[in-house]
Design a protein around this motif. Structure first.
Motif, mmCIF file in Angstrom:
data_model
loop_
_atom_site.group_PDB
_atom_site.id
_atom_site.type_symbol
_atom_site.label_atom_id
_atom_site.label_comp_id
_atom_site.label_asym_id
_atom_site.label_seq_id
_atom_site.Cartn_x
_atom_site.Cartn_y
_atom_site.Cartn_z
ATOM 1 N N PRO A 61 0.833 -1.211 0.000
ATOM 2 C CA PRO A 61 0.000 0.000 0.000
ATOM 3 C C PRO A 61 0.868 1.261 0.000
ATOM 4 O O PRO A 61 1.916 1.311 0.653
ATOM 5 N N LEU A 62 0.400 2.262 -0.705
ATOM 6 C CA LEU A 62 1.142 3.505 -0.867
ATOM 7 C C LEU A 62 1.501 4.133 0.478
ATOM 8 O O LEU A 62 2.602 4.652 0.677
ATOM 9 N N ARG A 63 0.550 4.080 1.445
ATOM 10 C CA ARG A 63 0.812 4.742 2.733
ATOM 11 C C ARG A 63 2.020 4.127 3.437
ATOM 12 O O ARG A 63 2.822 4.824 4.045
ATOM 13 N N HIS A 64 2.163 2.778 3.315
ATOM 14 C CA HIS A 64 3.319 2.134 3.946
ATOM 15 C C HIS A 64 4.609 2.548 3.243
ATOM 16 O O HIS A 64 5.641 2.757 3.877
ATOM 17 N N ARG A 65 4.540 2.647 1.904
ATOM 18 C CA ARG A 65 5.757 2.977 1.155
ATOM 19 C C ARG A 65 6.192 4.409 1.459
ATOM 20 O O ARG A 65 7.382 4.700 1.549
ATOM 21 N N LEU A 121 10.304 0.071 12.109
ATOM 22 C CA LEU A 121 9.457 0.465 10.991
ATOM 23 C C LEU A 121 8.164 0.996 11.581
ATOM 24 O O LEU A 121 7.878 0.794 12.757
ATOM 25 N N SER A 122 7.379 1.668 10.772
ATOM 26 C CA SER A 122 6.140 2.222 11.312
ATOM 27 C C SER A 122 4.969 1.271 11.158
ATOM 28 O O SER A 122 3.907 1.497 11.696
ATOM 29 N N SER A 123 5.144 0.191 10.419
ATOM 30 C CA SER A 123 4.025 -0.741 10.246
ATOM 31 C C SER A 123 4.546 -2.084 9.786
ATOM 32 O O SER A 123 5.702 -2.228 9.418
ATOM 33 N N ASP A 127 -0.250 9.714 9.822
ATOM 34 C CA ASP A 127 -0.945 9.155 10.993
ATOM 35 C C ASP A 127 -0.171 7.970 11.557
ATOM 36 O O ASP A 127 0.026 7.830 12.765
ATOM 37 N N GLU A 128 0.245 7.127 10.627
ATOM 38 C CA GLU A 128 0.972 5.924 11.011
ATOM 39 C C GLU A 128 2.276 6.301 11.713
ATOM 40 O O GLU A 128 2.624 5.745 12.762
ATOM 41 N N VAL A 139 -0.942 10.029 1.923
ATOM 42 C CA VAL A 139 0.051 10.813 2.665
ATOM 43 C C VAL A 139 -0.459 11.083 4.083
ATOM 44 O O VAL A 139 0.279 10.935 5.065
ATOM 45 N N VAL A 140 -1.756 11.433 4.183
ATOM 46 C CA VAL A 140 -2.357 11.635 5.507
ATOM 47 C C VAL A 140 -2.246 10.343 6.319
ATOM 48 O O VAL A 140 -1.857 10.350 7.496
#
Lengths: 463, 463
Positions: free
Chosen positions: B11-15, B88-90, B57-58, B52-53
């Protein structure tokens, strides 16, 4: 001796032996009395000699009679008292038999919102049965000195833990145990923590403190704030620290990475051990789960990682796993073995299959969706009916904490709520030295349609 | 900020979050550095603003960044160290995956004659699978505060115990526990035996002594003779006595009824508790099994009865049962619960079904026949190759004891035998104060065709 045999269809030898014990019970035979020879008794009873010999053997083995060389059999000392106390010389072999209906379940509060109770109602019954049917073909091991090896479960878990918790492990790093609480109880002896200090979170997981203190460790209670435990409060005398960094129990804090690295630095500097209980790291709502503390670089040597199927699957399954640092693994394994803390292979194989065939991932996705919806509904209802109360720990897990002022007796409040049909836990029940008041409200089993009614009942009890 | 996203399909948010953590790790971002607004970064990356949001948040939830009111997001203190430590964040959500082949079993002596290892080779696999398939349909309970109730298992066991052991119980008298050893460990705290004396048989069951002494009881070792423990050696200071009257472990004595009643009289007079471990009362060869001590009249109030499926069925199953005297039942139940000593309901239901549909009776009959034949062959081979050695405990159970003179180091002998390919236990390993020498030889797994070869190897090692 005029023996009267009972008229049942039991084997003749038992009926003969019982009749002799009956004579003893009634006082017609006494210790020291001689018995007729087996030939004589067989003739008297009009039976063949075999059953009489067998009956005498049985009575002799049970200690009712003694056979003295050259003088035949006689009643043994104490046999009369034994007979009067209800002793028999034998019991019947096993047979199958019918069973009755189950008992009704015990009564409960209308809204049981105590935490730690995942809802297994949406467990995919077909997948569950499939996993256990698969496990049914598992051949049990005879190697009781080491217990089941759970080869497949450890392989499957290695991958599961790597993917879901970010930890790189080998199957040999893992030990399978019947529950977190039993595991924690074994740690003081296994890790040389007897007589030494284990720091715990306050408020925290009561079973952990008692597991450590019951087994010889001293407890040092460290207060937690909104970021969980503060590593700067650890002291050099602390030999170990027990933490729930993914989701501090019960306040819900997620330990930020800065504290995680500080914790690891303490462990390195003080040669301390971090016991990471990752009991429900999988359930997060607004954000993705943070990898486990153990996944940090250099953590392998300092973090004993513990995970469990209780929260993600079924609480009463009793399947947990732990990954001690490599140099401590053998000591932990030996102590677990000494305490016979093993999981049977059918249970282990069922869990392995449930994970390997994707059922756990599907269950987890369904559970996370359901819990997220229930959490949202509960939090909304709390905001509506109790707008002046702050909440703690809404990001993750299966419960929230409704904070109360420090001068409120939350135990009293929980008793009042019980009379209003709501069962919750007082926050003070999780405190060692800290004074924190609140209500720990589990929502795993609270369906969306009941949330409003439950919170209204809660609000009535609170005001 | 020029972020380079990885090219994976994650997912884009993880990348995005990973890329920011990467900048931190490489030192291009430092604590205190401001981050671009989500709108600006989305434009730079040519992506929509949502991911990005989500990434911010993550990162905030993981503690990498802080969002300050009015001044946007910035890198948090300690985030650089955390990133360098591998945080890592996730992590990615769970997925199913393939597993590899099982590991090879560990090597063993050619003849493993250690006791306590029933042969599960003649377990009826079809019946076993049937029982577990039946159990697979069992719905797990959410009542984790009390654990599974095992309603059917307790009903079935009540009948089984009445028929096979002569004890009249109600289902409510029974508690289901994961193994005898774990049960014994809970007893000192449950029964107020901490700091008090528990008498044990010597030689005896080592796990019992350690269970009591590890948990705060004092141990008093009473010598056993050919009739087992002698009740006249009990003292008033003894608060409890642990006995194996059906088949004294490991010497094999069957306690005669006179001693049984004397034991009960001691319990009445001294208000002492008898802990009856009926671990393998079911396997007797020449004579029928003697009913359990608990079946004696008046024993209900003084005898805590313990039975297990380990010997009659599968050792690693971890299913045992106990019937404390009624007035002690609740205290024992609470302590077992406190220690989370529960059996999962699938396992309980499988055992219940296996008993109820007659499979256990069939298995038991087959096992008893097989063990009787193995015992006969072993005893004959011992008489042939070691005619000068006395045996103890040949009547019952799954092992015999080959007695050795008191001046022989039986531990040394067992080590020598291991080099001859025979694994047996030295009798001295079962002694507290007693000096008894011998070899404890299990024959449950020794097929008739191997008995002669095993005993010849044993004789070679002994001479």
């Amino acid at each position: 001796m005029a023996l009267l045999l009972d008229a049942s269809d039991r084997p003749l030898r038992h009926r003969i032996a019982d009749a002799i014990v009956g004579e003893l019970r009634e006082g017609r035979l006494r210790p020291g009395d001689p018995l007729p020879s087996t030939r004589v008794l067989a003739t008297e009873l009009k039976v063949s000699r075999g059953p009489v010999v067998a009956a005498y053997d049985e009575l002799a083995a049970a200690g009712f009679i003694e056979t003295r060389p050259g003088s035949g059999a006689a009643i043994a000392a104490g046999a009369d008292r034994a007979a009067r106390a209800g002793a028999l010389s034998s019991v019947d072999p096993m047979e199958p038999f019918p069973t009755g209906p189950p008992r009704p379940a015990r009564s409960q509060a209308r809204f049981d919102l105590r935490p730690g109770r995942p809802d297994i109602g949406f467990l995919d019954q077909a997948a569950w049965r499939r996993a256990w049917r698969h496990a049914a073909s598992q051949v049990p091991t005879t190697d009781i000195s080491h217990g089941p090896q759970h080869v497949r479960l450890r392989q499957v878990l290695t991958d599961h833990i790597r993917r879901s918790r970010g930890i790189a492990l080998e199957p040999d790093d893992l030990l399978i145990t019947p529950g977190v609480s039993a595991t924690l109880q074994a740690l003081p002896a296994a890790l040389g923590l007897v007589g030494r200090t284990v720091a715990v979170e306050d408020p925290g997981y009561v079973e952990a403190w008692t597991a450590f203190s019951d087994n010889g460790s001293r407890i040092s209670a460290l207060p937690v704030d909104e970021d969980g435990l503060d590593p700067s409060t650890l002291r050099r005398r602390d030999a170990a620290v027990y933490v729930t960094p993914s989701h501090q129990y019960p306040l819900g804090a997620r330990m930020p990475v800065a504290r995680r690295t500080a914790l690891l630095e303490w462990a390195r500097a003080a040669d301390g051990l971090i016991i990471e209980d990752d009991y429900d790291g999988e359930f997060r709502y607004d954000v993705s789960p943070l990898p486990a503390l153990r996944s940090l670089e250099g953590a392998d040597d300092h973090v004993l990682y513990i995970g469990t199927a209780s929260k993600i699957l079924v609480p009463t399954l009793r399947v947990s796993w732990l990954a001690p640092p490599k140099h401590l693994r053998e000591a932990v394994r030996v102590e677990l073995e000494r305490r016979s803390l093993i999981v049977n292979e059918m249970t282990g194989e069922a869990v392995a299959e449930f994970i390997a065939n994707g059922s756990l991932a599907a269950h987890h996705a369904r559970a996370a969706r359901t819990y997220a919806a229930r959490r949202a509904r509960l939090v909304a209802a709390l905001a509506r009916h109790l707008p002046d109360h702050r909440l703690s720990g809404v990001d993750a897990g299966l419960h929230v904490v409704l904070l109360l002022p420090d001068d409120v007796d939350d135990h009293e409040v929980s008793m009042t709520l019980l009379r209003h049909g709501v069962s919750v836990n007082p926050l003070s029940a999780y405190c060692v030295e800290a004074v924190r008041r609140g209500l720990v409200i589990g929502y795993a089993g609270l369906s969306e349609s009941h949330a409003d009614a439950a919170v209204r009942a809660l609000a009535r009890g609170l005001t």
